[in-house]
Design a protein around this motif. Structure first.
Motif, mmCIF file in Angstrom:
data_model
loop_
_atom_site.group_PDB
_atom_site.id
_atom_site.type_symbol
_atom_site.label_atom_id
_atom_site.label_comp_id
_atom_site.label_asym_id
_atom_site.label_seq_id
_atom_site.Cartn_x
_atom_site.Cartn_y
_atom_site.Cartn_z
ATOM 1 N N GLY A 12 0.802 -1.217 0.000
ATOM 2 C CA GLY A 12 0.000 0.000 0.000
ATOM 3 C C GLY A 12 0.833 1.264 0.000
ATOM 4 N N TRP A 17 2.621 1.441 -3.517
ATOM 5 C CA TRP A 17 1.619 1.866 -4.502
ATOM 6 C C TRP A 17 1.245 3.333 -4.274
ATOM 7 N N PRO A 72 10.275 3.105 5.023
ATOM 8 C CA PRO A 72 10.899 4.274 4.385
ATOM 9 C C PRO A 72 11.802 3.878 3.227
ATOM 10 N N VAL A 129 9.633 2.926 0.257
ATOM 11 C CA VAL A 129 9.037 4.142 -0.303
ATOM 12 C C VAL A 129 10.091 4.898 -1.124
ATOM 13 N N MET A 149 -0.654 15.450 7.786
ATOM 14 C CA MET A 149 0.543 15.863 7.057
ATOM 15 C C MET A 149 0.379 17.262 6.486
ATOM 16 N N LEU A 165 15.343 13.277 -2.384
ATOM 17 C CA LEU A 165 14.128 13.527 -3.162
ATOM 18 C C LEU A 165 14.273 13.088 -4.620
ATOM 19 N N ALA A 223 17.223 9.455 7.784
ATOM 20 C CA ALA A 223 16.299 10.323 8.526
ATOM 21 C C ALA A 223 15.391 11.085 7.560
ATOM 22 N N HIS A 224 15.956 11.581 6.462
ATOM 23 C CA HIS A 224 15.127 12.255 5.458
ATOM 24 C C HIS A 224 14.107 11.288 4.851
ATOM 25 N N GLN A 225 14.558 10.075 4.560
ATOM 26 C CA GLN A 225 13.639 9.090 3.965
ATOM 27 C C GLN A 225 12.479 8.788 4.904
ATOM 28 N N GLU A 226 12.810 8.737 6.188
ATOM 29 C CA GLU A 226 11.781 8.478 7.188
ATOM 30 C C GLU A 226 10.708 9.572 7.156
ATOM 31 N N VAL A 227 11.152 10.818 7.105
ATOM 32 C CA VAL A 227 10.210 11.937 7.069
ATOM 33 C C VAL A 227 9.359 11.881 5.796
ATOM 34 N N LEU A 228 10.041 11.658 4.669
ATOM 35 C CA LEU A 228 9.313 11.642 3.394
ATOM 36 C C LEU A 228 8.297 10.515 3.352
ATOM 37 N N SER A 229 8.669 9.352 3.916
ATOM 38 C CA SER A 229 7.752 8.208 3.832
ATOM 39 C C SER A 229 6.481 8.484 4.636
ATOM 40 N N GLN A 230 6.591 9.404 5.590
ATOM 41 C CA GLN A 230 5.382 9.719 6.352
ATOM 42 C C GLN A 230 4.420 10.602 5.572
ATOM 43 N N MET A 231 4.913 11.194 4.509
ATOM 44 C CA MET A 231 4.006 11.978 3.664
ATOM 45 C C MET A 231 3.136 11.046 2.828
ATOM 46 N N ILE A 232 3.498 9.775 2.792
ATOM 47 C CA ILE A 232 2.798 8.830 1.928
ATOM 48 C C ILE A 232 1.762 8.059 2.730
ATOM 49 N N ALA A 233 0.527 8.154 2.291
ATOM 50 C CA ALA A 233 -0.532 7.355 2.901
ATOM 51 C C ALA A 233 -0.645 6.034 2.146
ATOM 52 N N ASP A 234 -0.871 4.957 2.893
ATOM 53 C CA ASP A 234 -1.070 3.664 2.244
ATOM 54 C C ASP A 234 -2.357 3.697 1.430
ATOM 55 N N GLU A 235 -2.274 3.157 0.243
ATOM 56 C CA GLU A 235 -3.478 3.015 -0.577
ATOM 57 C C GLU A 235 -3.523 1.587 -1.075
ATOM 58 N N PRO A 253 -3.409 -1.269 -3.415
ATOM 59 C CA PRO A 253 -2.994 -1.429 -4.812
ATOM 60 C C PRO A 253 -4.023 -2.227 -5.610
#
Lengths: 212, 283
Positions: free
Chosen positions: A57, A60, A100, A103, A151, B24, B51-63, B65
């Motif tokens: 998820g 994706w 992470p 992602v 967010m 990014l 640490a940056h990847q961790e922050v960015l991954s939180q911008m992503i909501a699971d959807e 597939p």
């Protein structure tokens, strides 16, 4: 009416029951991502299925946001998990969590896909004189609007120019040079804004208790 | 001026701005190669990227597939020697032979059926995305009643071999009004809710959350009660494409789990636990 089955538990295997129960308990809470990646490296396909269940998820989600195209996003999602299966050693747990990392993998693939796709489109647009792309303001606002409420609140605590630099680069798939051109700012300045924005966002999320 | 003048770690500097842009995927190929060669020798900067990847991954909501994605992944990753799709009834979806009683029907049962092995699962409404053939096959997934299974077992001609219950408890779900049925959430190990146990005046049903992955066609979700010392099967839930599945929970069910099993189900959980949860009767 469709009646599906309770399958019959006769012919039970010789395996001792307590093991089964112990495994359930272990599976419920203790099968870590690292364990699953290790199992997968040993050829355990079910481990891959479980990792897909956990993170399909998220992969994706980022692919769809960046690609803005379901077919491209499906390809990206597929590539990321096939690659995880084939080269599990690329994930280094000492560098951070699996989500992470996945992602980030998906983002890199999505950006590649979008850049080659948009290069193709640009050629097409030059020929057919397409409508101009949205202004960076509109594009950035749209990316922010698509975030979850939490967010959105977090990124809106950043300075607007930091926020815009991040969302244009991250969700828009623009390089920092393109982002600088879009925002009419020097390239070095945009890179600094991205870094300050990410650092600031981390602080905001920590303050909100959103970082693990 | 090259932004990478200070990438050399021996200079004691770290390319903080470049690392952020790199995370990014906003740098070009040459810059990326230089940053990666720096990362190879600089644990501090590796931590910074993580640490940056961790922050960015939180911008992503699971959807959720699309259903076909896992099938394609499974096709490309399925180890050799294991069937990708269980088409012929002579094939077995087994991981380990000892775990496949569903494939050895009509043998002397190792134990007598128990009343609570009997369940009736009914899809509430036809799944939207099931193709006709697959739909027809699931129609034949008429199974269940152990007593009947012990008497006559017929393997269906198409698709995974399953128990076919000839007597079949095909009576419609109870229409008793708002019974005292337990409800609750089923959550994965990572805390994601993957399904809900709900009830209406027709009885209990499982509702799949968006986070519930779709299984390939040779697998099925299976519901278990964890109340007894041994897990007790409460029935098959399909590949996750049905948004809701009717189930019958034995009285006093308080702990359930959903596992991922070969099509046709297993007598005891063999696959991974997709989620588990505690149930309670609403006050």
């Amino acid at each position: 009416m469709l009646v599906t089955s309770a399958h019959s538990p006769d012919g039970a295997p010789a395996r001792p029951r307590p093991t089964v129960v112990a495994r359930i308990v272990a599976d419920r809470g203790e099968r870590s991502d690292g364990d699953l990646v290790a199992a997968m490296a040993d050829g355990d396909h079910d481990a891959l299925a479980e990792l897909y269940r956990r993170y399909g998820g998220a992969v994706w989600g980022v692919a769809r946001r960046v690609c803005n195209d379901r077919t491209l996003a499906e390809d990206v999602t597929q590539i990321v998990f096939v690659d995880l299966w084939r080269r599990p050693q690329r994930f280094d747990p000492s560098r951070g969590g699996l989500r992470p990392w996945l992602v980030a993998q998906a983002h890199a693939r999505a950006v590649d896909a979008v850049r080659s796709e948009s290069a193709r489109q640009r050629r097409h647009e030059r020929e057919s004189q397409y409508a101009p792309p949205p202004s960076p303001d509109v594009e950035a606002t749209a990316h922010v609007a698509a975030l979850s409420q939490d967010m959105r609140r977090a990124v809106n605590q950043l300075a607007a120019e930091e926020r815009d630099a991040i969302v244009l680069a991250y969700f828009g798939g623009h390089s920092y040079r393109e982002t600088a051109a879009l925002l009419g700012a020097p390239e070095g300045t945009v890179k600094s804004r991205i870094r300050r924005g990410l650092t600031g966002l981390r602080r905001v999320l920590e303050a909100q208790g959103m970082t693990p | 001026v090259s932004p990478l003048n200070h990438v050399n770690p021996t200079a004691g500097n770290h390319p903080h701005d470049e690392l952020a842009a790199y995370t990014l995927d906003a740098v070009d190929g040459d810059e990326r190669r230089m940053i990666e060669s720096h990362l190879a020798v600089c644990p501090l900067c590796r931590r910074e990227v993580a640490a940056h990847q961790e922050v960015l991954s939180q911008m992503i909501a699971d959807e959720s597939p699309p259903a076909g994605v896992w099938d394609k992944i499974a096709q490309e990753t399925q180890p050799r020697g294991r069937p990708q799709q269980i088409q012929a009834e002579t094939q077995t979806p087994a991981e380990t032979p000892a775990d496949t009683p569903a494939e050895t029907p009509a043998e002397t049962p190792a134990r007598q059926p128990r009343a609570d092995d009997l369940v009736q699962l009914t899809t509430r409404r036809p799944p939207r995305h099931l193709r006709t053939a697959e739909r027809a096959r699931s129609r034949r997934l008429v199974v269940g009643a152990l007593a009947a299974a012990a008497a006559v077992v017929v393997a269906v001609g198409v698709g995974p071999r399953v128990w076919d219950n000839l007597t079949g408890d095909e009576s419609p779900p109870t229409t008793l009004a708002a019974p005292d049925l337990p409800v609750g959430d089923i959550t994965a190990a990572n805390g994601t809710t993957v399904a809900y146990v709900r009830a209406d005046d027709r009885g209990s049903y499982i509702e799949m959350a968006d986070q519930m992955a779709t299984l390939p066609s040779d697998r099925t979700y299976q519901l278990w009660s964890l109340d007894a010392p041994d897990p007790v099967s409460l029935g098959l839930l399909g590949t996750g494409t049905d948004p809701t599945v009717r189930v019958s929970l034995p009285e006093g069910t308080t702990r359930v789990a959903i596992s991922d099993e070969p099509a046709g189900g297993s007598p005891a959980p063999t696959g991974l636990i997709a989620g588990s949860g505690d149930l309670a009767v609403p006050a």
